[in-house]
Write a protein that holds these residues in place. Structure first.
Motif, mmCIF file in Angstrom:
data_model
loop_
_atom_site.group_PDB
_atom_site.id
_atom_site.type_symbol
_atom_site.label_atom_id
_atom_site.label_comp_id
_atom_site.label_asym_id
_atom_site.label_seq_id
_atom_site.Cartn_x
_atom_site.Cartn_y
_atom_site.Cartn_z
ATOM 1 N N GLU A 233 0.823 -1.212 0.000
ATOM 2 C CA GLU A 233 0.000 0.000 0.000
ATOM 3 C C GLU A 233 0.859 1.265 0.000
ATOM 4 O O GLU A 233 0.531 2.256 -0.654
ATOM 5 N N LYS A 234 1.986 1.213 0.694
ATOM 6 C CA LYS A 234 2.861 2.375 0.773
ATOM 7 C C LYS A 234 3.663 2.577 -0.506
ATOM 8 O O LYS A 234 3.852 3.713 -0.968
ATOM 9 N N THR A 235 4.139 1.478 -1.101
ATOM 10 C CA THR A 235 5.059 1.592 -2.236
ATOM 11 C C THR A 235 4.371 1.540 -3.595
ATOM 12 O O THR A 235 4.876 2.123 -4.562
ATOM 13 N N LEU A 236 3.244 0.838 -3.705
ATOM 14 C CA LEU A 236 2.573 0.710 -4.997
ATOM 15 C C LEU A 236 1.285 1.523 -5.093
ATOM 16 O O LEU A 236 1.020 2.150 -6.114
ATOM 17 N N PHE A 237 0.485 1.495 -4.041
ATOM 18 C CA PHE A 237 -0.798 2.194 -4.106
ATOM 19 C C PHE A 237 -0.623 3.709 -4.024
ATOM 20 O O PHE A 237 -1.333 4.456 -4.695
ATOM 21 N N ALA A 238 0.302 4.131 -3.174
ATOM 22 C CA ALA A 238 0.527 5.573 -3.024
ATOM 23 C C ALA A 238 1.000 6.149 -4.363
ATOM 24 O O ALA A 238 1.944 5.641 -4.977
ATOM 25 N N ASP A 239 0.348 7.197 -4.802
ATOM 26 C CA ASP A 239 0.688 7.905 -6.046
ATOM 27 C C ASP A 239 0.465 7.067 -7.299
ATOM 28 O O ASP A 239 0.957 7.414 -8.382
ATOM 29 N N ALA A 240 -0.283 5.964 -7.182
ATOM 30 C CA ALA A 240 -0.570 5.154 -8.368
ATOM 31 C C ALA A 240 -1.615 5.844 -9.232
ATOM 32 O O ALA A 240 -2.517 6.528 -8.736
ATOM 33 N N ASP A 241 -1.483 5.666 -10.535
ATOM 34 C CA ASP A 241 -2.455 6.201 -11.489
ATOM 35 C C ASP A 241 -3.784 5.463 -11.291
ATOM 36 O O ASP A 241 -3.834 4.227 -11.364
ATOM 37 N N THR A 242 -4.849 6.186 -11.034
ATOM 38 C CA THR A 242 -6.154 5.572 -10.766
ATOM 39 C C THR A 242 -7.111 5.658 -11.954
ATOM 40 O O THR A 242 -8.285 5.341 -11.819
ATOM 41 N N SER A 243 -6.635 6.077 -13.098
ATOM 42 C CA SER A 243 -7.498 6.148 -14.269
ATOM 43 C C SER A 243 -7.903 4.737 -14.697
ATOM 44 O O SER A 243 -7.196 3.763 -14.422
#
Length: 414
Positions: A233-243
């Protein structure tokens, strides 16, 4: 001055002086063993093995390696092939079962089956109730599971000659370290021109068994996405493109999808898409995955069609190939990565400089004899990823905490 070994050495306990200390260590470890404590169980198993090896004579160990273990393999593989272990489980996991009845059900000569099961019992994997009557142990019960039993058929029944005849291959190559994926001990042992052992196994009808083994050997290990291994969650989800069209994870050569499906279970509300890639023949066998996971036929030596994913993941892929092929695979992924955004996640064995565990060294010999490949040390991983002109850098080795059999190697574009 030359020295010789007296024959009497082979008939005495290998290291009797070590026995008292090992028994003390075993008692201490056992007193602290708790349910689910894999680290202590692992240490206890190593000490127990050392105790047995200290008590066995070299002659006994030689006979175990050359008589007992091959005989056990013969019995186990036969049992898997005829459906014996599944039948015994169906009859009742704790029910005494007679050889005569089992032989009739599987269509075997009862004398033959009796000889095989007698050895399985002598090796500690069946419980003897009476003459030609046995109960299942937990190990024998597990042989009814495809992810356990099929490994015997594929690795030993399908390509088992490769390590046994490795010395012949080395004679031909003048004892050089194998690094040619097109010229392996498997090719020599089975006189095949097929590209690798996976293609060979599929050609003899053992593709499904091989896939089952790929899922089986990972059982009991923490998955890469477990919070104690890697902070997803910290390394992949944070700032991930949500389009809607953004891809979160591409599981490259992910087989039947064990890893990507487990990721979905751990993080059902993840952003982005999950994609499973493998060769068309493998993707065709995929069943039971979460329907949101996209299946994509793909050869990792070809251009990566998914550009700019948050993460490209590979589990036990690079250990199948020597360095020159790995560089080609990695270059395809590096070309697809987005600077400052994409990560390359490699979940593989990392052999320590000293004190290597037998699963790691056994895997190394398996890769060497079947594929002219290898399990790598941390130094070798750095050389491969950072020293091959790939424009990649290792940001961290994330330990699984289970005797460091597998690490998650996190990489980014340099």
């Amino acid at each position: 001055m030359s020295q010789t070994v007296d024959l009497s050495l082979a008939t005495r306990a290998s290291d009797p002086d070590a026995v008292p200390g090992l028994i003390k260590d075993i008692n201490n470890l056992h007193s602290s063993l708790k349910e689910g404590d894999e680290e202590t169980r692992h240490k206890l198993a190593i000490k127990a093995r050392s105790l047995l090896q200290s008590l066995l004579t070299p002659r006994e160990q030689m006979l175990q390696h050359t008589w007992a273990d091959p005989g056990l393999d013969a019995a186990i593989i036969t049992g898997v092939d005829v459906g014996l272990w599944k039948l015994m489980v169906k009859n009742g996991v704790d029910t005494p079962q007679k050889v005569e009845d089992l032989a009739k059900s599987v269509g075997m000569d009862p004398v033959l089956l009796g000889r095989l099961l007698r050895h399985v019992c002598a090796m500690g994997h069946l419980e003897e109730v009476a003459q030609d009557e046995y109960k299942l142990t937990n190990f024998a019960k597990s042989l009814s599971l495809d992810v356990i039993g099929d490994g015997y058929v594929a690795l030993l029944g399908g390509i088992g000659r490769s390590p046994i005849e490795f010395f012949k291959f080395l004679r031909e190559t003048k004892w050089q370290n194998p690094i040619d994926a097109a010229h392996t001990a498997m090719h020599a042992s089975y006189n095949t021109d097929l590209p690798n052992c996976f293609e060979y196994l599929r050609s003899i009808g053992m593709g499904p068994q091989t896939n089952h083994h790929m899922g089986g050997y990972r059982q009991g290990r923490l998955p890469w996405m477990h919070p104690t291994v890697y902070p997803v969650e910290k390394t992949l989800f944070a700032d991930a493109d949500t389009s809607p069209d953004a891809t979160l994870v591409v599981d490259v050569a992910g087989g039947l999808g064990h890893d990507i499906n487990e990721f979905k279970k751990y993080y059902p509300n993840h952003p982005g898409k999950l994609i499973l890639q493998d060769l068309p023949v493998v993707i065709a066998d995929v069943k039971g995955l979460d329907t949101s996971i996209q299946l994509m036929p793909h050869d990792f030596l070809a251009e990566q069609p998914i550009k700019g994913a948050r993460a490209y993941f590979m589990h036990s892929i690079l250990h199948d190939w020597p360095d020159d092929v790995c560089i080609k695979i990695l270059s395809r992924l590096a070309d697809a990565m987005k600077p400052g955004y994409s990560k390359l996640l490699i979940f593989e064995c990392v052999i320590p400089r000293t004190g290597a565990y037998w699963e790691a060294t056994a895997g190394d010999i398996l890769m060497m004899t079947q594929l002219s490949a290898l399990e790598r040390t941390e130094d070798h991983w750095r050389q491969l990823i950072e020293g091959s002109g790939l424009k990649l850098k290792i940001t961290k080795f994330w330990s699984s905490g289970q005797s460091d059999i597998e690490n998650l190697i996190e990489c980014e574009l340099a």
